[in-house]
Write an enzyme that holds these catalytic residues in place. Structure first.
Site, PDB file in Angstrom:
ATOM      1  N   GLU A  31       4.212  -3.941   4.880  1.00  0.00           N
ATOM      2  CA  GLU A  31       4.837  -2.936   5.751  1.00  0.00           C
ATOM      3  C   GLU A  31       4.709  -3.247   7.239  1.00  0.00           C
ATOM      4  OE1 GLU A  31       4.161  -0.659   1.893  1.00  0.00           O
ATOM      5  OE2 GLU A  31       3.168  -2.255   3.022  1.00  0.00           O
ATOM      6  N   GLY A  48       5.729  -0.223  -1.792  1.00  0.00           N
ATOM      7  CA  GLY A  48       5.686   0.912  -2.705  1.00  0.00           C
ATOM      8  C   GLY A  48       5.455   0.513  -4.151  1.00  0.00           C
ATOM      9  N   ALA A  53      10.024  -0.421  -1.316  1.00  0.00           N
ATOM     10  CA  ALA A  53      10.873   0.750  -1.131  1.00  0.00           C
ATOM     11  C   ALA A  53      12.251   0.302  -0.668  1.00  0.00           C
ATOM     12  CB  ALA A  53      10.256   1.690  -0.105  1.00  0.00           C
ATOM     13  N   GLU A  98       1.792   0.100  -4.417  1.00  0.00           N
ATOM     14  CA  GLU A  98       1.225   1.437  -4.324  1.00  0.00           C
ATOM     15  C   GLU A  98       1.390   2.209  -5.629  1.00  0.00           C
ATOM     16  OE1 GLU A  98       1.501   2.763   0.282  1.00  0.00           O
ATOM     17  OE2 GLU A  98       3.406   2.171  -0.607  1.00  0.00           O
TER      18      GLU A  98
END
Length: 260
Positions: free
Chosen positions: A135, A112, A66, A115
């Site tokens: 993360e 992300g 991200a 994900e």
């Protein structure tokens, strides 16, 4: 439709969505997530699209995570809203599409990015791919479904290790874990994804959509996957694809599914 951060092209029944922010290693920001939502929605509603392939531009990254600069100063409330909105717009949305989605993971799929790949219906990877959920090294946890989908795919113990260490695994390990279905060279990645898409397209798109719904039900709280399967199985009998498929079988010919 014109996009700033992605490319979307349709050819021979396959819509290819490419995250196109190479200078940011295709990192996901709010605008990119919104554009991906719009592109996936358009492809799913397009009768000409039978399979969606999502990949990253260039040779280095699928999606390297991200865009941290967007949320570095967020409050508790803003952080929760960020995760909720992202899951609604993109990650849960992709998982529940009736059109099959293949992630072609080229290079880094981190945070992300992993994900997003896990939200797709299955994954293929290039042999230079690296995957992880880093993360906790930033003082946060995966917020786009990573803590839920990773253990579903690789098991609780491996997921715990990957999240806690914030480490990366290579493509061969990802295949061993069951995180990806196939590994090939970078040059052969898209041809492999397209070959798999071709095999999918020989079958009933209506039945595939119902199979996706039934399989996903097994992983949803409060859902009885067997009951969903029974319901979706029954619905197949009212489709034109069922009539064509069974008739073609009995007539010993190849089915020509109308997709209805």
């Amino acid at each position: 439709m014109s996009y700033n951060n992605i490319l979307s092209t349709t050819n021979s029944g396959i819509t290819t969505i490419t995250i196109n922010r190479p200078s940011k290693l295709n990192a996901l920001n709010k605008e990119t997530i919104q554009e991906l939502h719009e592109a996936f929605k358009a492809a799913d509603q397009d009768a000409a699209t039978k399979v969606i392939i999502v990949t990253g531009s260039g040779e280095k990254a699928f999606v390297a995570g991200a865009d941290i600069s967007e949320f570095a100063n967020f409050s508790v409330e803003n952080g929760g809203k960020l995760a909720a909105k992202g899951q609604e717009l993109l990650f849960d949305f992709v998982e529940n599409l009736k059109t099959p989605v293949i992630a072609a993971v080229n290079g880094f799929a981190l945070g992300g990015g992993l994900e997003l790949a896990m939200a797709c219906h299955f994954r293929v990877a290039s042999d230079n791919a690296k995957m992880g959920l880093p993360e906790v090294s930033l003082g946060v946890i995966p917020g786009y479904g990573g803590t839920q989908r990773l253990p579903q795919l690789v098991g609780k113990g491996r997921a715990m290790e990957m999240v806690m260490t914030a480490g990366m695994i290579d493509a061969a390990t990802a295949k061993d874990y069951g995180l990806v279905n196939h590994v090939t060279t970078l040059e052969e990645l898209m041809p492999l994804a397209e070959k798999l898409a071709g095999k999918i397209m020989r079958n009933s798109s209506v039945a595939i959509g119902k199979a996706i719904k039934a399989i996903n039900a097994n992983y949803k709280d409060g859902k009885n996957g067997y009951k969903v399967e029974i319901k979706q199985f029954g619905k197949c009998f009212g489709t034109e694809d069922f009539k064509e498929g069974t008739t073609a079988f009995l007539e010993k010919r190849k089915a020509n599914f109308p997709g209805k």
